[in-house]
Write an enzyme that holds these catalytic residues in place. Structure first.
Site, short mmCIF file in Angstrom:
data_model
loop_
_atom_site.label_atom_id
_atom_site.label_comp_id
_atom_site.label_asym_id
_atom_site.label_seq_id
_atom_site.Cartn_x
_atom_site.Cartn_y
_atom_site.Cartn_z
CG ASP A 45 -1.76 1.23 1.35
OD1 ASP A 45 -2.80 1.25 0.67
OD2 ASP A 45 -1.41 2.18 2.07
CE1 TYR A 50 0.43 7.77 2.83
CE2 TYR A 50 0.89 5.52 2.14
CZ TYR A 50 0.07 6.45 2.76
OH TYR A 50 -1.11 6.02 3.32
CE LYS A 75 -3.85 4.63 0.74
NZ LYS A 75 -2.42 4.52 1.01
CG HIS A 108 -4.99 9.51 0.75
ND1 HIS A 108 -3.64 9.47 0.46
CD2 HIS A 108 -5.08 9.08 2.03
CE1 HIS A 108 -2.97 9.04 1.50
NE2 HIS A 108 -3.82 8.80 2.47
N1 LIG Z 1 -5.57 5.91 3.99
C1 LIG Z 1 -5.09 6.64 4.95
O1 LIG Z 1 -5.50 7.78 5.21
C2 LIG Z 1 -3.96 6.09 5.78
C3 LIG Z 1 -3.59 6.71 6.98
C4 LIG Z 1 -2.57 6.13 7.72
C5 LIG Z 1 -1.95 4.97 7.29
N2 LIG Z 1 -2.31 4.40 6.10
C6 LIG Z 1 -1.65 3.17 5.59
O2 LIG Z 1 -1.65 2.19 6.63
C7 LIG Z 1 -0.32 1.77 6.91
C8 LIG Z 1 -0.16 1.36 8.34
O3 LIG Z 1 -0.51 2.40 9.25
P1 LIG Z 1 0.57 3.28 10.05
O4 LIG Z 1 1.81 3.31 9.27
O5 LIG Z 1 -0.11 4.55 10.40
O6 LIG Z 1 0.78 2.52 11.44
P2 LIG Z 1 0.90 1.01 12.00
O7 LIG Z 1 1.15 0.04 10.91
O8 LIG Z 1 -0.25 0.81 12.92
O9 LIG Z 1 2.20 1.15 12.91
C9 LIG Z 1 3.45 1.45 12.38
C10 LIG Z 1 4.41 1.59 13.56
O10 LIG Z 1 4.51 0.34 14.25
C11 LIG Z 1 5.88 -0.06 14.37
N3 LIG Z 1 5.86 -1.53 14.25
C12 LIG Z 1 5.50 -2.25 13.16
N4 LIG Z 1 5.53 -3.57 13.43
C13 LIG Z 1 5.92 -3.69 14.72
C14 LIG Z 1 6.13 -4.80 15.56
N5 LIG Z 1 5.95 -6.04 15.15
N6 LIG Z 1 6.56 -4.56 16.85
C15 LIG Z 1 6.75 -3.30 17.29
N7 LIG Z 1 6.55 -2.20 16.54
C16 LIG Z 1 6.13 -2.39 15.25
C17 LIG Z 1 6.60 0.64 13.26
O11 LIG Z 1 7.93 0.95 13.62
P3 LIG Z 1 9.23 0.33 12.87
O12 LIG Z 1 9.22 0.85 11.47
O13 LIG Z 1 10.34 0.89 13.70
O14 LIG Z 1 9.10 -1.16 12.98
C18 LIG Z 1 5.83 1.94 13.14
O15 LIG Z 1 6.30 2.89 14.09
C19 LIG Z 1 0.50 3.01 6.49
O16 LIG Z 1 1.87 2.73 6.39
C20 LIG Z 1 -0.19 3.39 5.20
O17 LIG Z 1 0.21 2.52 4.16
C21 LIG Z 1 -3.32 4.92 5.34
#
Ligand SMILES: NC(=O)c1ccc[n+]([C@@H]2O[C@H](COP(=O)([O-])OP(=O)(O)OC[C@H]3O[C@@H](n4cnc5c(N)ncnc54)[C@H](OP(=O)(O)O)[C@@H]3O)[C@@H](O)[C@H]2O)c1
Length: 289
Positions: A45, A50, A75, A108
């Site tokens: 994704d 980004y 997006k 988005h």
């Molecule tokens: N459509 C939208 O508006 C929208 C908004 C937000 C996000 N998104 C998408 O959703 C994806 C995921 O959401 P997100 O990036 O906000 O947050 P997330 O996946 O909930 O969390 C990411 C965080 O968790 C840490 N992490 C990952 N795996 C881990 C594990 N096994 N143990 C401990 N820490 C861990 C990562 O750090 P490290 O890198 O240090 O491991 C990072 O700081 C985004 O990357 C994006 O593609 C979409």
């Protein structure tokens, strides 16, 4: 549990994917996508905003996994909403990814302008007609915004929303609506951005099932029928996050996790505005250096 779900557009989406928000363009993104493909992820994704579409595309093209087995999402950013601007933005994403087609193109954010929103959807419909997009969907849409799109000729295949145990109560109705309408929910921030991994209730369940807190949160998402897209820059964690198909949470565990919900969102408007401001500053400084 199946490893993919059929979308209303006809193509199948893998049940878990790699998120790439905040992964820096270049080696960080390339390394993360490579690591993910190596352990078996088939969904990546990204988004124009980004700033890492080129690196996602490079990692995909360099991999030995065939294109038909991969599922790439990108997006349409807010400032590109509108008919002509959406067509142009899509062409830009396709060019940066350097792919022949995109599996899923999402609006988005809905934005406040209903007219521009419907023009964007018309642009996506026309792009879909060219075959350059296999499925079209939305992100951060409410029930009433989805209802608007459902009146058009092509229903959204996906609604990508923030979903984790801590905001379940506020998303429950939306989740049910999507299910009734045949719209697949992609769960973003499924780890609540790692802010609550130390939560004692999650840790306790993780100890009981012999998994990590992150794996429990992702499994919760899967058992709610969503497609989680956790992001990590660390190959070990990328692998850990994929190992969620060899255990099950009991109905009691699911209920306990559902009840953790305190309505907290990691993506409220203040956070988003702050991040985009910092990101623009970072990119500006990079250009100057
Ligand atoms: N459509 C939208 O508006 C929208 C908004 C937000 C996000 N998104 C998408 O959703 C994806 C995921 O959401 P997100 O990036 O906000 O947050 P997330 O996946 O909930 O969390 C990411 C965080 O968790 C840490 N992490 C990952 N795996 C881990 C594990 N096994 N143990 C401990 N820490 C861990 C990562 O750090 P490290 O890198 O240090 O491991 C990072 O700081 C985004 O990357 C994006 O593609 C979409």
């Amino acid at each position: 549990m199946n490893t993919s779900k059929r979308l209303n557009a006809g193509n199948a989406i893998p049940t878990i994917g790699l998120g790439t928000w905040q992964l820096a363009d270049g080696s960080e993104t390339v390394r993360a996508v490579r690591a993910a493909l190596k352990v078996g992820y088939r969904l990546v994704d990204t988004a124009k905003i980004y700033g890492n579409e080129e690196s996602v595309g490079r990692a995909i093209r360099d991999s030995s996994v065939s294109r038909e087995d991969l599922f790439v999402t990108t997006k349409l950013w807010n400032s590109d909403q509108g008919y002509e601007s959406a067509l142009k933005a899509f062409a830009g994403s396709l060019e940066r990814l350097d792919l022949e087609y995109i599996d899923l193109y999402l609006v988005h954010w809905p934005g406040d302008d209903i007219h521009r929103r419907s023009e964007s959807w018309q642009a996506l419909t026309d792009i879909h007609g060219t075959g350059k997009v296999r499925a079209m969907g939305v992100s951060n849409y409410s029930i009433s915004q989805l209802t608007e799109v459902l009146k058009t000729s092509i229903p959204p295949a996906v609604n990508q929303i923030e979903l984790h145990p801590f905001n379940y109560a506020s998303q429950k109705q939306l989740l049910e609506f999507c299910e009734q309408q045949g719209i697949v929910v992609m769960a973003y921030s499924p780890l609540a951005q790692a802010r609550r991994l130390q939560d004692p209730t999650i840790q306790n369940i993780a100890d009981q099932v012999g998994k990590t807190s992150a794996q429990v949160m992702l499994r919760w998402s899967l058992q709610h029928g969503a497609v989680p897209i956790p992001r990590s820059s660390h190959p070990k964690r990328i692998e850990e996050n994929f190992r969620v198909f060899d255990f099950e949470l009991s109905p009691e565990h699911m209920k306990t996790l559902d009840n953790l919900s305190d309505g907290s969102s990691v993506m409220h408007r203040r956070n988003i505005a702050g991040w985009y401001l910092k990101d623009r500053l970072r990119r500006g400084l990079k250009r100057l250096s």
